[in-house]
Design a protein around this motif. Structure first.
Motif, PDB file in Angstrom:
ATOM      1  N   GLU A 127      21.050 -60.077  18.513  1.00  0.00           N
ATOM      2  CA  GLU A 127      20.191 -61.004  19.246  1.00  0.00           C
ATOM      3  C   GLU A 127      20.106 -60.611  20.714  1.00  0.00           C
ATOM      4  N   PHE A 128      21.242 -60.253  21.308  1.00  0.00           N
ATOM      5  CA  PHE A 128      21.239 -59.872  22.723  1.00  0.00           C
ATOM      6  C   PHE A 128      20.405 -58.614  22.927  1.00  0.00           C
ATOM      7  N   HIS A 129      20.568 -57.644  22.042  1.00  0.00           N
ATOM      8  CA  HIS A 129      19.801 -56.399  22.139  1.00  0.00           C
ATOM      9  C   HIS A 129      18.301 -56.652  22.087  1.00  0.00           C
ATOM     10  N   THR A 130      17.859 -57.491  21.160  1.00  0.00           N
ATOM     11  CA  THR A 130      16.426 -57.659  20.925  1.00  0.00           C
ATOM     12  C   THR A 130      15.778 -58.686  21.853  1.00  0.00           C
ATOM     13  N   GLU A 131      16.521 -59.742  22.254  1.00  0.00           N
ATOM     14  CA  GLU A 131      15.896 -60.843  22.980  1.00  0.00           C
ATOM     15  C   GLU A 131      16.328 -60.975  24.438  1.00  0.00           C
ATOM     16  N   TYR A 132      17.447 -60.398  24.833  1.00  0.00           N
ATOM     17  CA  TYR A 132      17.984 -60.647  26.170  1.00  0.00           C
ATOM     18  C   TYR A 132      18.029 -59.415  27.072  1.00  0.00           C
ATOM     19  N   LEU A 133      18.390 -58.286  26.527  1.00  0.00           N
ATOM     20  CA  LEU A 133      18.670 -57.119  27.360  1.00  0.00           C
ATOM     21  C   LEU A 133      17.485 -56.747  28.250  1.00  0.00           C
ATOM     22  N   ASN A 134      16.260 -56.753  27.702  1.00  0.00           N
ATOM     23  CA  ASN A 134      15.079 -56.316  28.449  1.00  0.00           C
ATOM     24  C   ASN A 134      14.146 -57.458  28.837  1.00  0.00           C
ATOM     25  N   CYS A 135      14.621 -58.691  28.706  1.00  0.00           N
ATOM     26  CA  CYS A 135      13.785 -59.817  29.118  1.00  0.00           C
ATOM     27  C   CYS A 135      13.846 -59.960  30.638  1.00  0.00           C
ATOM     28  N   ILE A 136      12.909 -60.724  31.196  1.00  0.00           N
ATOM     29  CA  ILE A 136      12.778 -60.771  32.642  1.00  0.00           C
ATOM     30  C   ILE A 136      13.978 -61.428  33.330  1.00  0.00           C
ATOM     31  N   GLY A 137      14.695 -62.289  32.609  1.00  0.00           N
ATOM     32  CA  GLY A 137      15.866 -62.923  33.205  1.00  0.00           C
ATOM     33  C   GLY A 137      16.996 -61.959  33.494  1.00  0.00           C
ATOM     34  N   ASN A 138      16.961 -60.782  32.877  1.00  0.00           N
ATOM     35  CA  ASN A 138      18.029 -59.793  33.064  1.00  0.00           C
ATOM     36  C   ASN A 138      17.584 -58.616  33.921  1.00  0.00           C
ATOM     37  N   LEU A 139      16.403 -58.719  34.524  1.00  0.00           N
ATOM     38  CA  LEU A 139      15.837 -57.591  35.278  1.00  0.00           C
ATOM     39  C   LEU A 139      15.662 -57.958  36.747  1.00  0.00           C
TER      40      LEU A 139
END
Length: 561
Positions: free
Chosen positions: A479-491
């Motif tokens: 889930e973290f790989h697909t939904e969180y790692l490259n989402c705007i909240g982590n950039l």
């Protein structure tokens, strides 16, 4: 009308004869690609026995055997004169070579460049001071005021460098080949004949800009449809307006043919406009053709003038548009905006605000669907009411769904914002939002700008440090790989040097680095989203969700219609 077969030597070899490029012609525009072809053609001819043919030069006789205006062939003649100057410079530099004992360089300068006070070629009026300095007087410095001046200087440098690499024998062979190259001059005695011949020349497949083709087409139509006693006056009217347009072109960054397209999209056919044939079709439908041409070229002149005003215009939303990168479909709205709003800076910036929203959504969503189709009726109906424009665009984009509110929100929430081409722009606008006074994204920059993954991407050694959402094997879950790692909240925006220094360090070390060097407020605010576990800050899904929501809310508010 008089046809003459001659050589380049014969064309120039007269103490009194000179050629002037009238100011209604475009300025010097050839570039490196054209120079290379020019030189390759000459060198190739050295290997053959046939004479080299330089083509037709169309002239209007001002004073027989003395003064001529160049109607067609100005790019070739200017290049030829620059080339001869470079060739003579190379020969002058080798004057002690015994092969040059019989070469009279002063005589050649009198033939091709200047004989006493008679300068052989006079470019368009506003480029003459530059031409005289770098070509006639052979200087190597000049404060350039137009792109054409810079091109003339660069052409001289290009040819000088290329010719300097050749042997003296080959340089002399080239000089002789040039002197005896054949050309045909067509001498005309009136504007009417010039208009007719220029149009006939242009229909033979010559590589002209669409602006040049349009000018010749309109001059010819004036020849066809004018009353006999008004023909010269009408053709001169076309010439004078194009003279002013070409002056403007030298001050504009956008290329002339693109502006012509945008103008015709704004006023002729909308976005379906493609070629000059579309314009000619509209022209053929009119009854009063002389009136239509005059109205059209006056409006075209206004458009070029307004594009210059736009490039000089300074405002917040205009700078946002430029930083985002103005797509072609935006310019017709800008052209109409300046027509209706004139010097009303407030209304213009309100227009730019609407256009920036549309442009941002188009680039954020990057759909294969054609946004121009949806906007075409709105463009053609736009007559200066920004509120109506905004309402019509909102309704049309929501109706189309692709660029509407719902799909815009979907794209803000995408799980892979890292690859989106507006990410950097979005984060700069977010930075403006965080600053009490705000950065100007056009003027402020960070060195080697990069995007930081706060929770790092998988490092080469496969080990993710402490402080992140990892399992007992130091790995992210699916889930973290697909939904969180490259989402705007982590950039986040960061300088290249800062990014390299923190790499994949534990989160508490990254956070200390952000706090010690908070060049941007988005770095400093990370601590407000961080959580605490066992007395240490951590960056997990909850933190990313909170920051993600804040940025998305900002985006939905900022780019809302």
């Amino acid at each position: 009308m008089e046809f003459k077969q001659t050589t380049i030597l014969g064309f120039f070899d007269s103490s009194q004869k000179n050629y002037e490029i009238p100011v209604y012609q475009r300025a010097y525009a050839w570039d490196k690609k054209n120079w290379e072809i020019f030189l390759e053609d000459i060198v190739e001819q050295l290997n053959g026995d046939n004479s080299y043919f330089y083509g037709n030069i169309l002239l209007e006789t001002i004073k027989k055997d003395r003064n001529y205006e160049v109607i067609d062939g100005q790019q070739r003649l200017t290049t030829l004169t620059i080339f001869m100057r470079a060739l003579l410079n190379v020969i002058e530099h080798r004057k002690n070579d015994s092969l040059l004992d019989d070469f009279d360089i002063e005589e050649k300068i009198r033939i091709y460049i200047k004989n006493s006070g008679n300068i052989k070629l006079r470019p368009v009026e506003y480029d003459r001071a530059c031409f005289d300095a770098i070509i006639v007087d052979n200087k190597n410095k000049f404060e350039f005021n137009t792109p054409s001046q810079k091109k003339m200087f660069e052409a001289k440098e290009f040819f000088t460098k290329k010719l300097s690499d050749l042997s003296t024998n080959k340089v002399l062979d080239i000089f002789e080949k040039i002197e005896y190259t054949e050309l045909t001059t067509i001498e005309l005695t009136s504007k009417k004949d010039a208009a007719l011949m220029f149009e006939l020349q242009n229909n033979r497949g010559k590589d002209l800009t669409n602006m040049e083709k349009l000018k010749s087409y309109f001059m010819y139509q004036m020849y066809v449809y004018s009353n006999e006693d008004e023909t010269n006056t009408n053709i001169e009217n076309i010439s004078n307006i194009f003279k002013d347009i070409y002056k403007l072109i030298n001050d504009i960054k956008l290329d002339e043919d693109s502006i012509l397209i945008y103008h015709n999209q704004a006023y002729i056919k909308g976005y379906p406009y493609r070629t000059l044939e579309d314009l000619k079709d509209e022209f053929k439908k009119t009854e009063d053709k002389i009136f239509w041409i005059k109205e059209y070229i006056n409006e075209l002149h206004t458009t070029f003038s307004n594009i210059k005003k736009f490039e000089l215009f300074s405002s917040k939303y205009k700078s946002y548009l430029e930083h985002l990168g103005i797509s072609a479909f935006i310019y017709p709205f800008i052209i109409k905006g300046f027509k209706f709003f004139g010097n009303d800076n407030y209304k213009l910036d309100e227009l730019f605000k609407v256009l920036e929203i549309v442009l941002f959504r188009a680039k954020l969503i990057n759909s294969r669907a054609n946004i121009q189709e949806r906007l075409n009726k709105i463009l053609l109906g736009f007559e200066g009411d920004v509120n109506t424009l905004k309402r019509n665009i909102k309704n049309k984009l929501n109706e189309s769904w692709y660029w509407g509110d719902e799909n815009t929100e979907n794209h803000f929430n995408t799980e892979n914002m890292y690859d989106n081409n507006v990410l950097n722009y979005l984060l700069w606008r977010y930075e403006n939002f965080l600053q009490s006074k705000g950065y100007n994204i056009k003027n402020f920059s960070i060195e080697n700008e990069q995007i930081e993954h706060i929770s790092p991407r998988q490092p080469n050694n496969g080990v993710i440090e402490n402080g992140y959402d990892i399992d007992e094997n130091s790995e992210y879950d699916e889930e973290f790989h697909t939904e969180y790692l490259n989402c705007i909240g982590n950039l986040m925006l960061i300088s290249g040097s800062h990014n390299a220094s923190i790499g994949n360090k534990p989160f508490n070390e990254k956070l200390n680095s952000y706090n010690k060097n908070p060049l941007l407020n988005q770095q400093a605010e990370i601590k407000s989203f961080a959580k605490e576990e066992d007395g240490k800050p951590v960056w997990k899904k909850e933190s990313i969700d909170e920051r993600h929501k804040k940025i998305v809310d900002f985006g939905l508010d900022t780019w809302s219609l």
